[in-house]
Design a protein around this motif. Structure first.
Motif, PDB file in Angstrom:
ATOM      1  N   GLU A  40       0.831  -1.212   0.000  1.00  0.00           N
ATOM      2  CA  GLU A  40       0.000   0.000   0.000  1.00  0.00           C
ATOM      3  C   GLU A  40       0.861   1.256   0.000  1.00  0.00           C
ATOM      4  O   GLU A  40       0.572   2.219  -0.711  1.00  0.00           O
ATOM      5  CB  GLU A  40      -0.949  -0.005   1.208  1.00  0.00           C
ATOM      6  CG  GLU A  40      -2.051  -1.023   1.117  1.00  0.00           C
ATOM      7  CD  GLU A  40      -2.912  -0.841  -0.123  1.00  0.00           C
ATOM      8  OE1 GLU A  40      -3.292   0.309  -0.437  1.00  0.00           O
ATOM      9  OE2 GLU A  40      -3.188  -1.857  -0.783  1.00  0.00           O
ATOM     10  N   GLU A  41       1.919   1.251   0.795  1.00  0.00           N
ATOM     11  CA  GLU A  41       2.824   2.396   0.830  1.00  0.00           C
ATOM     12  C   GLU A  41       3.476   2.608  -0.534  1.00  0.00           C
ATOM     13  O   GLU A  41       3.602   3.740  -1.009  1.00  0.00           O
ATOM     14  CB  GLU A  41       3.897   2.186   1.901  1.00  0.00           C
ATOM     15  CG  GLU A  41       4.857   3.358   2.016  1.00  0.00           C
ATOM     16  CD  GLU A  41       5.959   3.110   3.035  1.00  0.00           C
ATOM     17  OE1 GLU A  41       6.753   4.041   3.254  1.00  0.00           O
ATOM     18  OE2 GLU A  41       6.039   1.999   3.602  1.00  0.00           O
ATOM     19  N   ASN A  42       3.854   1.517  -1.181  1.00  0.00           N
ATOM     20  CA  ASN A  42       4.455   1.595  -2.498  1.00  0.00           C
ATOM     21  C   ASN A  42       3.481   2.219  -3.494  1.00  0.00           C
ATOM     22  O   ASN A  42       3.853   3.083  -4.301  1.00  0.00           O
ATOM     23  CB  ASN A  42       4.882   0.189  -2.944  1.00  0.00           C
ATOM     24  CG  ASN A  42       5.704   0.206  -4.209  1.00  0.00           C
ATOM     25  OD1 ASN A  42       6.076   1.255  -4.712  1.00  0.00           O
ATOM     26  ND2 ASN A  42       5.976  -0.962  -4.738  1.00  0.00           N
ATOM     27  N   LYS A  43       2.224   1.796  -3.453  1.00  0.00           N
ATOM     28  CA  LYS A  43       1.213   2.363  -4.360  1.00  0.00           C
ATOM     29  C   LYS A  43       1.050   3.861  -4.121  1.00  0.00           C
ATOM     30  O   LYS A  43       0.970   4.646  -5.069  1.00  0.00           O
ATOM     31  CB  LYS A  43      -0.131   1.661  -4.153  1.00  0.00           C
ATOM     32  CG  LYS A  43      -0.195   0.274  -4.708  1.00  0.00           C
ATOM     33  CD  LYS A  43      -1.559  -0.347  -4.438  1.00  0.00           C
ATOM     34  CE  LYS A  43      -1.603  -1.799  -4.872  1.00  0.00           C
ATOM     35  NZ  LYS A  43      -2.897  -2.427  -4.544  1.00  0.00           N
ATOM     36  N   GLU A  44       1.003   4.236  -2.851  1.00  0.00           N
ATOM     37  CA  GLU A  44       0.840   5.654  -2.507  1.00  0.00           C
ATOM     38  C   GLU A  44       2.046   6.464  -2.986  1.00  0.00           C
ATOM     39  O   GLU A  44       1.893   7.555  -3.553  1.00  0.00           O
ATOM     40  CB  GLU A  44       0.649   5.811  -0.999  1.00  0.00           C
ATOM     41  CG  GLU A  44       0.462   7.237  -0.544  1.00  0.00           C
ATOM     42  CD  GLU A  44      -0.767   7.897  -1.142  1.00  0.00           C
ATOM     43  OE1 GLU A  44      -0.708   9.117  -1.421  1.00  0.00           O
ATOM     44  OE2 GLU A  44      -1.785   7.205  -1.355  1.00  0.00           O
ATOM     45  N   LEU A  45       3.246   5.933  -2.790  1.00  0.00           N
ATOM     46  CA  LEU A  45       4.440   6.642  -3.242  1.00  0.00           C
ATOM     47  C   LEU A  45       4.491   6.756  -4.758  1.00  0.00           C
ATOM     48  O   LEU A  45       4.932   7.786  -5.297  1.00  0.00           O
ATOM     49  CB  LEU A  45       5.694   5.956  -2.700  1.00  0.00           C
ATOM     50  CG  LEU A  45       5.904   6.090  -1.190  1.00  0.00           C
ATOM     51  CD1 LEU A  45       7.063   5.207  -0.737  1.00  0.00           C
ATOM     52  CD2 LEU A  45       6.149   7.543  -0.810  1.00  0.00           C
ATOM     53  N   TRP A  46       4.022   5.729  -5.469  1.00  0.00           N
ATOM     54  CA  TRP A  46       3.977   5.808  -6.934  1.00  0.00           C
ATOM     55  C   TRP A  46       2.988   6.880  -7.385  1.00  0.00           C
ATOM     56  O   TRP A  46       3.249   7.617  -8.337  1.00  0.00           O
ATOM     57  CB  TRP A  46       3.586   4.449  -7.538  1.00  0.00           C
ATOM     58  CG  TRP A  46       4.784   3.594  -7.803  1.00  0.00           C
ATOM     59  CD1 TRP A  46       5.206   2.544  -7.088  1.00  0.00           C
ATOM     60  CD2 TRP A  46       5.722   3.752  -8.870  1.00  0.00           C
ATOM     61  NE1 TRP A  46       6.362   2.019  -7.621  1.00  0.00           N
ATOM     62  CE2 TRP A  46       6.698   2.747  -8.724  1.00  0.00           C
ATOM     63  CE3 TRP A  46       5.848   4.650  -9.926  1.00  0.00           C
ATOM     64  CZ2 TRP A  46       7.773   2.604  -9.596  1.00  0.00           C
ATOM     65  CZ3 TRP A  46       6.922   4.502 -10.788  1.00  0.00           C
ATOM     66  CH2 TRP A  46       7.871   3.489 -10.624  1.00  0.00           C
ATOM     67  N   LYS A  47       1.861   6.997  -6.706  1.00  0.00           N
ATOM     68  CA  LYS A  47       0.886   8.047  -7.049  1.00  0.00           C
ATOM     69  C   LYS A  47       1.505   9.424  -6.870  1.00  0.00           C
ATOM     70  O   LYS A  47       1.368  10.297  -7.724  1.00  0.00           O
ATOM     71  CB  LYS A  47      -0.360   7.925  -6.167  1.00  0.00           C
ATOM     72  CG  LYS A  47      -1.268   6.790  -6.528  1.00  0.00           C
ATOM     73  CD  LYS A  47      -2.475   6.762  -5.584  1.00  0.00           C
ATOM     74  CE  LYS A  47      -3.313   5.531  -5.801  1.00  0.00           C
ATOM     75  NZ  LYS A  47      -4.424   5.442  -4.834  1.00  0.00           N
ATOM     76  N   ARG A  48       2.197   9.603  -5.722  1.00  0.00           N
ATOM     77  CA  ARG A  48       2.826  10.896  -5.463  1.00  0.00           C
ATOM     78  C   ARG A  48       3.922  11.181  -6.484  1.00  0.00           C
ATOM     79  O   ARG A  48       4.068  12.314  -6.960  1.00  0.00           O
ATOM     80  CB  ARG A  48       3.397  10.922  -4.044  1.00  0.00           C
ATOM     81  CG  ARG A  48       2.300  10.983  -2.992  1.00  0.00           C
ATOM     82  CD  ARG A  48       2.798  10.835  -1.584  1.00  0.00           C
ATOM     83  NE  ARG A  48       3.828  11.796  -1.231  1.00  0.00           N
ATOM     84  CZ  ARG A  48       4.555  11.719  -0.127  1.00  0.00           C
ATOM     85  NH1 ARG A  48       4.364  10.745   0.727  1.00  0.00           N
ATOM     86  NH2 ARG A  48       5.476  12.626   0.134  1.00  0.00           N
ATOM     87  N   LEU A  49       4.678  10.168  -6.848  1.00  0.00           N
ATOM     88  CA  LEU A  49       5.732  10.339  -7.834  1.00  0.00           C
ATOM     89  C   LEU A  49       5.143  10.743  -9.182  1.00  0.00           C
ATOM     90  O   LEU A  49       5.677  11.632  -9.857  1.00  0.00           O
ATOM     91  CB  LEU A  49       6.542   9.041  -7.976  1.00  0.00           C
ATOM     92  CG  LEU A  49       7.669   9.060  -8.997  1.00  0.00           C
ATOM     93  CD1 LEU A  49       8.747  10.062  -8.596  1.00  0.00           C
ATOM     94  CD2 LEU A  49       8.260   7.666  -9.158  1.00  0.00           C
ATOM     95  N   TYR A  63       4.303  14.416  -9.246  1.00  0.00           N
ATOM     96  CA  TYR A  63       5.451  15.299  -9.398  1.00  0.00           C
ATOM     97  C   TYR A  63       6.075  15.194 -10.776  1.00  0.00           C
ATOM     98  O   TYR A  63       6.604  16.169 -11.297  1.00  0.00           O
ATOM     99  CB  TYR A  63       6.497  15.020  -8.309  1.00  0.00           C
ATOM    100  CG  TYR A  63       6.052  15.445  -6.946  1.00  0.00           C
ATOM    101  CD1 TYR A  63       5.786  16.791  -6.663  1.00  0.00           C
ATOM    102  CD2 TYR A  63       5.872  14.518  -5.935  1.00  0.00           C
ATOM    103  CE1 TYR A  63       5.362  17.189  -5.409  1.00  0.00           C
ATOM    104  CE2 TYR A  63       5.450  14.903  -4.677  1.00  0.00           C
ATOM    105  CZ  TYR A  63       5.193  16.250  -4.420  1.00  0.00           C
ATOM    106  OH  TYR A  63       4.768  16.632  -3.183  1.00  0.00           O
TER     107      TYR A  63
END
Length: 103
Positions: free
Chosen positions: A81-90, A93
């Motif tokens: 889940e954290e990985n998915k969230e970080l990919w969304k944020r990436l 940007y």
């Protein structure tokens, strides 16, 4: 009569295979151990599995591994889940520089 001889031949080949691979000796030693056991176990099959090494760990060790597995599965889910969230944020940007180039 020919099929009877073929069957005996296959049976003899299989017996030699088991003998050569050590299966017969191992089974014999486990059965002798069961026979010589002063207090016969309630479940002979579990005794055989334990002495053949097929039983694996004792129940306490198995329970510990199950708890560890559950903990690791939970951590894996959280990291996914954290990985998915970080990919969304990436992606947010990385989309911004393209938009600035269009301006």
């Amino acid at each position: 009569m020919a099929t009877y001889r073929a069957s005996d031949s296959k049976r003899e080949q299989f017996r030699r295979y088991l003998e050569k691979s050590g299966v017969i000796d191992t089974l014999t030693s486990v059965l002798v151990a069961l026979y010589e056991e002063p207090d016969k176990p309630n479940n002979a099959l579990d005794f055989i599995k334990l002495h053949l090494g097929a039983a694996g760990l004792d129940p306490a060790g198995t329970e510990g591994l199950r708890l560890e597995l559950a903990d690791l599965q939970q951590k894996c889910s959280l990291l996914t889940e954290e990985n998915k969230e970080l990919w969304k944020r990436l992606m947010q940007y990385e989309a911004l520089p393209d938009e600035k180039a269009d301006l």
